[in-house]
Scaffold this motif. Structure first.
Motif, PDB file in Angstrom:
ATOM      1  N   SER A  56     -68.080 -26.879 -43.281  1.00 17.07           N
ATOM      2  CA  SER A  56     -69.244 -27.290 -42.629  1.00 17.07           C
ATOM      3  C   SER A  56     -68.315 -28.047 -41.223  1.00 17.07           C
ATOM      4  N   GLY A  57     -67.036 -28.308 -41.320  1.00 17.23           N
ATOM      5  CA  GLY A  57     -66.707 -29.201 -40.318  1.00 17.23           C
ATOM      6  C   GLY A  57     -66.235 -30.754 -40.672  1.00 17.23           C
ATOM      7  N   ILE A  58     -66.956 -31.028 -41.910  1.00 17.07           N
ATOM      8  CA  ILE A  58     -66.930 -32.264 -42.484  1.00 17.07           C
ATOM      9  C   ILE A  58     -66.846 -31.931 -44.195  1.00 17.07           C
ATOM     10  N   GLU A  59     -65.680 -31.668 -44.550  1.00 16.97           N
ATOM     11  CA  GLU A  59     -65.206 -31.663 -45.943  1.00 16.97           C
ATOM     12  C   GLU A  59     -63.834 -32.393 -46.234  1.00 16.97           C
ATOM     13  N   GLU A  60     -63.587 -32.182 -47.705  1.00 11.64           N
ATOM     14  CA  GLU A  60     -62.315 -32.806 -47.918  1.00 11.64           C
ATOM     15  C   GLU A  60     -61.473 -31.509 -47.939  1.00 11.64           C
ATOM     16  N   LEU A  61     -60.212 -32.183 -47.083  1.00 14.98           N
ATOM     17  CA  LEU A  61     -59.317 -31.109 -46.906  1.00 14.98           C
ATOM     18  C   LEU A  61     -57.731 -31.733 -47.612  1.00 14.98           C
ATOM     19  N   ARG A  62     -56.773 -30.746 -47.776  1.00 16.85           N
ATOM     20  CA  ARG A  62     -55.539 -31.181 -48.196  1.00 16.85           C
ATOM     21  C   ARG A  62     -54.654 -31.094 -47.343  1.00 16.85           C
ATOM     22  N   LEU A  63     -53.571 -31.929 -46.981  1.00 21.73           N
ATOM     23  CA  LEU A  63     -52.407 -31.723 -46.258  1.00 21.73           C
ATOM     24  C   LEU A  63     -51.318 -30.779 -46.936  1.00 21.73           C
ATOM     25  N   VAL A  64     -50.940 -29.697 -46.140  1.00 23.38           N
ATOM     26  CA  VAL A  64     -49.837 -28.844 -46.755  1.00 23.38           C
ATOM     27  C   VAL A  64     -48.590 -28.753 -45.765  1.00 23.38           C
ATOM     28  N   ARG A  65     -47.530 -28.221 -46.223  1.00 22.10           N
ATOM     29  CA  ARG A  65     -46.429 -28.030 -45.505  1.00 22.10           C
ATOM     30  C   ARG A  65     -46.371 -26.702 -45.358  1.00 22.10           C
ATOM     31  N   VAL A  66     -46.002 -25.833 -44.337  1.00 22.26           N
ATOM     32  CA  VAL A  66     -45.893 -24.367 -44.278  1.00 22.26           C
ATOM     33  C   VAL A  66     -44.621 -24.157 -43.639  1.00 22.26           C
ATOM     34  N   ASP A  67     -43.533 -23.612 -44.280  1.00 21.77           N
ATOM     35  CA  ASP A  67     -42.194 -23.133 -43.773  1.00 21.77           C
ATOM     36  C   ASP A  67     -42.139 -22.054 -43.192  1.00 21.77           C
ATOM     37  N   ALA A  68     -40.842 -21.531 -42.604  1.00 17.14           N
ATOM     38  CA  ALA A  68     -40.871 -20.468 -41.681  1.00 17.14           C
ATOM     39  C   ALA A  68     -41.112 -19.307 -42.122  1.00 17.14           C
ATOM     40  N   ALA A  69     -41.272 -19.134 -43.851  1.00 17.82           N
ATOM     41  CA  ALA A  69     -41.321 -18.017 -44.401  1.00 17.82           C
ATOM     42  C   ALA A  69     -42.865 -17.757 -44.914  1.00 17.82           C
ATOM     43  N   GLY A  70     -43.664 -18.703 -44.453  1.00 23.63           N
ATOM     44  CA  GLY A  70     -45.079 -18.824 -44.882  1.00 23.63           C
ATOM     45  C   GLY A  70     -45.228 -19.408 -46.146  1.00 23.63           C
ATOM     46  N   ARG A  71     -44.685 -20.110 -46.818  1.00 21.35           N
ATOM     47  CA  ARG A  71     -44.721 -20.681 -47.975  1.00 21.35           C
ATOM     48  C   ARG A  71     -45.450 -22.094 -47.776  1.00 21.35           C
ATOM     49  N   ILE A  72     -46.617 -22.227 -48.497  1.00 21.41           N
ATOM     50  CA  ILE A  72     -47.245 -23.404 -48.444  1.00 21.41           C
ATOM     51  C   ILE A  72     -47.012 -24.388 -49.498  1.00 21.41           C
ATOM     52  N   THR A  73     -46.800 -25.575 -49.525  1.00 25.60           N
ATOM     53  CA  THR A  73     -46.588 -26.662 -50.390  1.00 25.60           C
ATOM     54  C   THR A  73     -47.566 -28.026 -50.088  1.00 25.60           C
ATOM     55  N   PRO A  74     -48.152 -28.173 -50.979  1.00 19.71           N
ATOM     56  CA  PRO A  74     -49.214 -29.203 -50.453  1.00 19.71           C
ATOM     57  C   PRO A  74     -48.485 -30.570 -50.519  1.00 19.71           C
ATOM     58  N   LEU A  75     -48.632 -31.278 -49.724  1.00 25.24           N
ATOM     59  CA  LEU A  75     -48.165 -32.779 -49.726  1.00 25.24           C
ATOM     60  C   LEU A  75     -48.801 -33.552 -50.597  1.00 25.24           C
ATOM     61  N   PRO A  76     -47.872 -34.669 -51.279  1.00 19.85           N
ATOM     62  CA  PRO A  76     -48.074 -35.502 -52.373  1.00 19.85           C
ATOM     63  C   PRO A  76     -49.279 -36.417 -51.633  1.00 19.85           C
ATOM     64  N   VAL A  77     -50.222 -36.350 -51.078  1.00 19.83           N
ATOM     65  CA  VAL A  77     -51.334 -37.341 -50.764  1.00 19.83           C
ATOM     66  C   VAL A  77     -52.770 -36.717 -51.137  1.00 19.83           C
ATOM     67  N   ALA A  78     -53.447 -37.600 -51.401  1.00 12.27           N
ATOM     68  CA  ALA A  78     -54.857 -37.346 -52.020  1.00 12.27           C
ATOM     69  C   ALA A  78     -55.501 -36.469 -50.732  1.00 12.27           C
ATOM     70  N   GLY A  79     -56.617 -35.547 -51.282  1.00 12.93           N
ATOM     71  CA  GLY A  79     -57.380 -34.898 -50.266  1.00 12.93           C
ATOM     72  C   GLY A  79     -58.496 -35.973 -49.454  1.00 12.93           C
ATOM     73  N   ASP A  80     -58.848 -35.693 -48.483  1.00 13.99           N
ATOM     74  CA  ASP A  80     -59.891 -36.680 -47.889  1.00 13.99           C
ATOM     75  C   ASP A  80     -60.578 -35.808 -46.605  1.00 13.99           C
ATOM     76  N   LEU A  81     -61.536 -36.489 -45.907  1.00 12.25           N
ATOM     77  CA  LEU A  81     -62.194 -35.941 -44.622  1.00 12.25           C
ATOM     78  C   LEU A  81     -61.235 -36.181 -43.489  1.00 12.25           C
TER      79      LEU A  81
END
Length: 207
Positions: A56-81
């Motif tokens: 919708s454009g207003i939703e709970e999102l998570r912050l993640v880190r993506v490395d050069a190989a495309g691996r996704i690691t969630p950052l250790p902070v809560a999801g939010d808007l």
């Protein structure tokens, strides 16, 4: 308004509102442009969605880190808007992310902690200074104000410049003295002293 669906008496022949609005439903979902997600039928039925909606454009999102190989690691902070404007500091230790319903978040990537730089909503498009000590944000209102904050919670805002034309920051020059920005309508690329003194100048016309 504020997640409420309201109705108001309206006289179509006079094109006039005939009374005060009345709330008929709370917690109506909003789209990314602030519009309510609802529909009204000719038979008098109202359909709506409640809460947060994905995509919708207003939703709970998570912050993640993506490395050069495309691996996704969630950052250790809560999801939010979180908004979709994220800038990592030049030293790689912190990031600033906008928020759709509050002030922008400052996230410490080493400790996994976050705090708001400022509590009020309406600050967007973060840009770091080269020394990673300050952030420039756009404050939307009657004008487009570029405001500088020290990169900490509760920092005092320092106005860099106020612009009548819709404009967005690009970057701070390597020496930390000037802020470059682009004007949306003219397409001009300009710069202004970061300390808020002196006139700005045009770097490039109509890009």
């Amino acid at each position: 308004r504020e997640g409420q669906a309201r109705v108001v008496p309206f006289e179509p022949r006079r094109a006039a509102v005939m009374g005060a609005p009345v709330a008929v439903q709370k917690d109506v979902s909003l789209s990314g442009n602030g519009g309510a997600i609802l529909a009204y039928s000719g038979a008098g039925h109202l359909a709506w969605s409640s809460g947060l909606m994905r995509y919708s454009g207003i939703e709970e999102l998570r912050l993640v880190r993506v490395d050069a190989a495309g691996r996704i690691t969630p950052l250790p902070v809560a999801g939010d808007l979180y908004g979709r404007r994220v800038r990592v500091s030049p030293d790689g230790r912190r990031l600033v992310v906008s928020d759709d319903r509050g002030g922008p978040w400052l996230v410490d990537l080493d400790r996994g902690l976050r705090s708001r730089i400022v509590q009020e909503a309406g600050y967007e498009f973060p840009t770091w200074t080269p020394d990673s000590r300050a952030v420039v944000l756009v404050r939307f209102g009657t004008s487009f104000d570029f405001v500088r904050f020290e990169a900490r919670s509760g920092a005092t805002p320092r106005r860099v410049v106020g612009l009548s034309e819709e404009s967005y920051p690009d970057d701070v020059t390597p020496d930390g003295r000037d802020l470059t920005y682009t004007s949306s309508y003219s397409g001009d690329v300009r710069s202004v002293p970061l300390d808020g003194t002196g006139p700005g100048k045009v770097l490039l016309r109509g890009v």
